[in-house]
Design a protein around this motif. Structure first.
Motif, PDB file in Angstrom:
ATOM      1  N   ASP A 148       0.382  -1.382  -0.148  1.00 24.56           N
ATOM      2  CA  ASP A 148      -0.025  -0.266  -0.194  1.00 24.56           C
ATOM      3  C   ASP A 148       1.524   0.996   0.054  1.00 24.56           C
ATOM      4  O   ASP A 148       0.225   2.264   0.314  1.00 24.56           O
ATOM      5  N   THR A 149       1.899   1.168   0.204  1.00 22.18           N
ATOM      6  CA  THR A 149       3.419   2.060  -0.379  1.00 22.18           C
ATOM      7  C   THR A 149       2.860   3.014  -1.139  1.00 22.18           C
ATOM      8  O   THR A 149       3.465   4.530  -1.755  1.00 22.18           O
ATOM      9  N   VAL A 150       2.396   2.502  -1.959  1.00 19.41           N
ATOM     10  CA  VAL A 150       2.465   2.935  -3.571  1.00 19.41           C
ATOM     11  C   VAL A 150       1.140   2.393  -4.672  1.00 19.41           C
ATOM     12  O   VAL A 150       1.326   1.712  -4.347  1.00 19.41           O
ATOM     13  N   ARG A 151       0.967   3.443  -5.332  1.00 18.75           N
ATOM     14  CA  ARG A 151      -0.434   3.238  -6.499  1.00 18.75           C
ATOM     15  C   ARG A 151       0.029   3.248  -7.844  1.00 18.75           C
ATOM     16  O   ARG A 151       0.849   3.753  -8.411  1.00 18.75           O
ATOM     17  N   ALA A 152      -0.175   2.505  -8.878  1.00 17.35           N
ATOM     18  CA  ALA A 152       0.002   2.526 -10.354  1.00 17.35           C
ATOM     19  C   ALA A 152       0.077   3.688 -10.831  1.00 17.35           C
ATOM     20  O   ALA A 152      -0.926   4.407 -10.641  1.00 17.35           O
ATOM     21  N   GLY A 153       1.468   3.902 -11.230  1.00 18.69           N
ATOM     22  CA  GLY A 153       1.792   5.509 -12.051  1.00 18.69           C
ATOM     23  C   GLY A 153       1.957   6.193 -10.880  1.00 18.69           C
ATOM     24  O   GLY A 153       2.869   7.557 -12.149  1.00 18.69           O
ATOM     25  N   ASP A 154       2.353   6.391  -9.759  1.00 15.67           N
ATOM     26  CA  ASP A 154       2.723   7.015  -8.570  1.00 15.67           C
ATOM     27  C   ASP A 154       4.537   7.073  -9.104  1.00 15.67           C
ATOM     28  O   ASP A 154       5.581   6.221  -9.953  1.00 15.67           O
ATOM     29  N   ASN A 155       4.799   8.473  -9.472  1.00 20.70           N
ATOM     30  CA  ASN A 155       6.110   9.024  -9.406  1.00 20.70           C
ATOM     31  C   ASN A 155       6.684   8.637 -10.837  1.00 20.70           C
ATOM     32  O   ASN A 155       8.147   9.068 -11.220  1.00 20.70           O
ATOM     33  N   ARG A 156       5.735   9.054 -12.047  1.00 21.56           N
ATOM     34  CA  ARG A 156       6.251   9.261 -12.282  1.00 21.56           C
ATOM     35  C   ARG A 156       5.901  10.398 -13.468  1.00 21.56           C
ATOM     36  O   ARG A 156       4.374  10.453 -13.748  1.00 21.56           O
ATOM     37  N   ARG A 157       6.968  11.400 -13.980  1.00 22.23           N
ATOM     38  CA  ARG A 157       6.140  12.213 -15.346  1.00 22.23           C
ATOM     39  C   ARG A 157       6.112  11.750 -16.103  1.00 22.23           C
ATOM     40  O   ARG A 157       6.669  11.786 -16.987  1.00 22.23           O
ATOM     41  N   LEU A 158       5.476  12.139 -16.637  1.00 22.02           N
ATOM     42  CA  LEU A 158       4.913  12.092 -18.001  1.00 22.02           C
ATOM     43  C   LEU A 158       5.350  13.140 -19.653  1.00 22.02           C
ATOM     44  O   LEU A 158       5.645  13.949 -19.228  1.00 22.02           O
ATOM     45  N   CYS A 159       5.807  12.213 -20.529  1.00 23.09           N
ATOM     46  CA  CYS A 159       6.945  13.253 -21.328  1.00 23.09           C
ATOM     47  C   CYS A 159       4.789  14.535 -21.594  1.00 23.09           C
ATOM     48  O   CYS A 159       4.261  14.264 -21.824  1.00 23.09           O
ATOM     49  N   GLY A 160       6.021  15.177 -21.759  1.00 22.37           N
ATOM     50  CA  GLY A 160       5.431  16.987 -22.240  1.00 22.37           C
ATOM     51  C   GLY A 160       4.125  17.349 -20.912  1.00 22.37           C
ATOM     52  O   GLY A 160       3.292  18.226 -21.071  1.00 22.37           O
ATOM     53  N   GLU A 161       4.533  16.955 -19.509  1.00 21.01           N
ATOM     54  CA  GLU A 161       3.457  17.239 -18.788  1.00 21.01           C
ATOM     55  C   GLU A 161       3.456  18.368 -18.214  1.00 21.01           C
ATOM     56  O   GLU A 161       2.664  19.365 -17.749  1.00 21.01           O
ATOM     57  N   ASP A 162       4.640  19.150 -18.443  1.00 11.44           N
ATOM     58  CA  ASP A 162       4.953  20.131 -17.845  1.00 11.44           C
ATOM     59  C   ASP A 162       4.268  21.340 -18.866  1.00 11.44           C
ATOM     60  O   ASP A 162       4.078  22.216 -19.735  1.00 11.44           O
ATOM     61  N   LEU A 163       5.874  20.769 -20.449  1.00 11.48           N
ATOM     62  CA  LEU A 163       5.210  21.749 -21.684  1.00 11.48           C
ATOM     63  C   LEU A 163       4.485  21.114 -22.830  1.00 11.48           C
ATOM     64  O   LEU A 163       5.954  19.828 -22.846  1.00 11.48           O
ATOM     65  N   GLN A 164       4.327  21.020 -23.720  1.00 12.65           N
ATOM     66  CA  GLN A 164       3.486  20.707 -24.934  1.00 12.65           C
ATOM     67  C   GLN A 164       4.303  21.587 -26.094  1.00 12.65           C
ATOM     68  O   GLN A 164       4.612  22.151 -26.362  1.00 12.65           O
ATOM     69  N   ALA A 165       5.312  20.864 -26.794  1.00 13.24           N
ATOM     70  CA  ALA A 165       6.249  21.509 -28.151  1.00 13.24           C
ATOM     71  C   ALA A 165       4.830  21.982 -28.749  1.00 13.24           C
ATOM     72  O   ALA A 165       3.852  21.698 -29.436  1.00 13.24           O
ATOM     73  N   GLY A 166       5.411  22.805 -29.446  1.00 13.74           N
ATOM     74  CA  GLY A 166       4.637  24.109 -30.054  1.00 13.74           C
ATOM     75  C   GLY A 166       3.132  25.196 -29.121  1.00 13.74           C
ATOM     76  O   GLY A 166       2.618  25.802 -28.946  1.00 13.74           O
ATOM     77  N   LYS A 167       3.019  25.297 -27.947  1.00 11.24           N
ATOM     78  CA  LYS A 167       2.452  25.277 -26.947  1.00 11.24           C
ATOM     79  C   LYS A 167       3.347  26.731 -26.021  1.00 11.24           C
ATOM     80  O   LYS A 167       4.876  26.837 -25.545  1.00 11.24           O
TER      81      LYS A 167
END
Length: 434
Positions: A148-167
């Motif tokens: 129960d320490t972690v859930r699926a998808g935790d602590n992963r930063r997704l591509c373009g999460e902060d900024l997307q190209a062209g935006k």
């Protein structure tokens, strides 16, 4: 009902509220921008020269940020489906490691994980990271952790999460901060398009004024206002033209204003906007342009003039004019409450307002409803750690020491009355971190 807001109007018995005066100034600045397109000159500058400048066009991100899915933690990456079927505690074999900057890592099977560092690309088939501090390592090359320490998808930063190209990464009209410079650099951008600085002429009028370095004669005072205004304008990054001290004669004022209008986009004078017999500013302004002389329901800084001077030639724009009071504190208060925002708006800034913060007053303050007061304040923490504000003491418009000791304005609004200890008041903090 609100009074009309016309920069060319004189209010002889009524007083403009601070809000009405700001609205009038903003409307005239907007009109002058539309007529003369005053801030459209643009230059491209290296990043290191852009701090405090106003961005002239949106900065579009040329890349995704982050460029790949990556780990937000030092830990172990694995397939989140492990959590659906694994026993508690979860046991995973360490199949390898990947560090920030590396592009290859071994593929893993179910029951395996990869050691990752913060910023490292997520390995294939991995979508979850368990922080290292929540795991226990075994000599056999495996880790265990509570399910129960972690859930699926935790602590992963997704591509373009902060900024997307062209935006848009930074929007036009922004006053560039240190963090904006860093953001542009993180995108690989070496130069930014900014509006050229507007030119601001400053002068002081009054026969009683004496320049620094000259022995003070009886009845004279040293001119501090130009130095205060110069410092205020320098901090905002404007190009400054110092026109010195002007004597209270129609000819001297006329010549000074005409010469300043040939060089500057804006003229700021101090003194000569009251109704004294020696105050010729009004007379000269009526000759040279459209300037209203206002009484503003505020303290300090009741008298003020604002408008524009006629273009010095058919090819030039009108010159914006501010006539500020002569008292040293009133000059700084009216600059920050009216002139600062107008100059930034004229320069192309879209959000020049100074943010207000509500803080409890440490003391009782006497206040009459029907005017806005800008008291000089000092922020401090009481023994319980609460952030409070108190006045600097005497609030006279000529006591420049009250500005020197203060770190904020305590804004007591038009309809507010007396303030009791513990009441919340709006505060403008003088210095921002970024």
């Amino acid at each position: 009902m609100n009074k009309p807001v016309n920069a060319n109007q004189e209010f002889q018995s009524d007083f403009l509220s601070v809000t009405e005066a700001r609205t009038a100034i903003s409307a005239v600045i907007h009109s002058l921008q539309a007529q003369a397109r005053l801030h459209e000159a643009i230059e491209s500058l290296p990043l290191k020269e852009c701090l405090g400048r106003i961005l002239a066009s949106d900065v579009l991100s040329p890349i995704n940020v982050p460029a790949n899915d990556n780990s937000a933690m030092d830990g172990f990456a694995f397939n989140g489906k492990e959590l659906d079927t694994a026993q508690d505690p979860v046991n995973l074999r360490i199949a390898g490691a990947i560090y920030a900057g590396q592009t290859h890592s071994p593929s893993i099977q179910m029951g395996e994980c990869i050691k990752v560092m913060t910023g490292a690309m997520m390995p294939p088939n991995c979508d979850t990271v368990i922080p290292q501090e929540f795991t226990k390592s075994s000599e056999e090359g495996s880790i265990t952790f509570a399910k129960d320490t972690v859930r699926a998808g935790d602590n992963r930063r997704l591509c373009g999460e902060d900024l997307q190209a062209g935006k848009p990464a930074i929007q036009r009209g922004r006053i560039l901060k240190a963090s904006d410079i860093g953001l542009a650099a993180s995108l690989g951008i070496a130069k930014l398009e900014v509006y050229q600085r507007i030119k601001v002429a400053i002068l002081s009028s009054g026969d009683e004024l004496c320049s620094i370095g000259v022995p003070l004669q009886p009845g004279k005072i040293y001119d501090s206002n130009r130095f205060s205004l110069h410092a205020c304008l320098s901090k905002l990054g404007f190009e400054i033209i110092d026109c010195g001290i002007v004597r209270d004669t129609p000819d001297d004022l006329r010549q000074a204003f005409m010469q300043a209008a040939q060089k500057a986009d804006v003229i700021i004078s101090s003194g000569g906007v009251s109704v004294g017999e020696a105050d010729f500013t009004k007379q000269i302004m009526e000759e040279l342009g459209q300037v209203g002389f206002w009484k503003i329901a505020m303290r300090p800084g009741r008298p003020m003039a604002f408008g524009s001077l006629k273009p010095v030639s058919p090819k030039t724009a009108p010159t914006v004019f501010f006539g500020l009071p002569g008292n040293p504190v009133a000059v700084m208060v009216t600059f920050y409450q009216f002139v600062r925002n107008a100059l930034l708006q004229l320069s192309g800034a879209l959000n020049p307002e100074i943010p207000l913060v509500s803080i409890q007053s440490a003391e009782a303050i006497r206040k009459k409803s029907g005017r806005t007061e800008f008291q000089r304040g000092i922020l401090f923490r009481d023994p319980e750690g609460r952030l409070l504000v108190k006045s600097t003491g005497s609030q006279g418009a000529g006591i420049l020491r009250s500005m020197s000791e203060a770190d904020c304005f305590m804004i007591l609004h038009h309809h507010q009355g007396n303030i009791a200890p513990g009441d919340w008041v709006d505060v403008e903090i003088f210095d921002g971190l970024l």
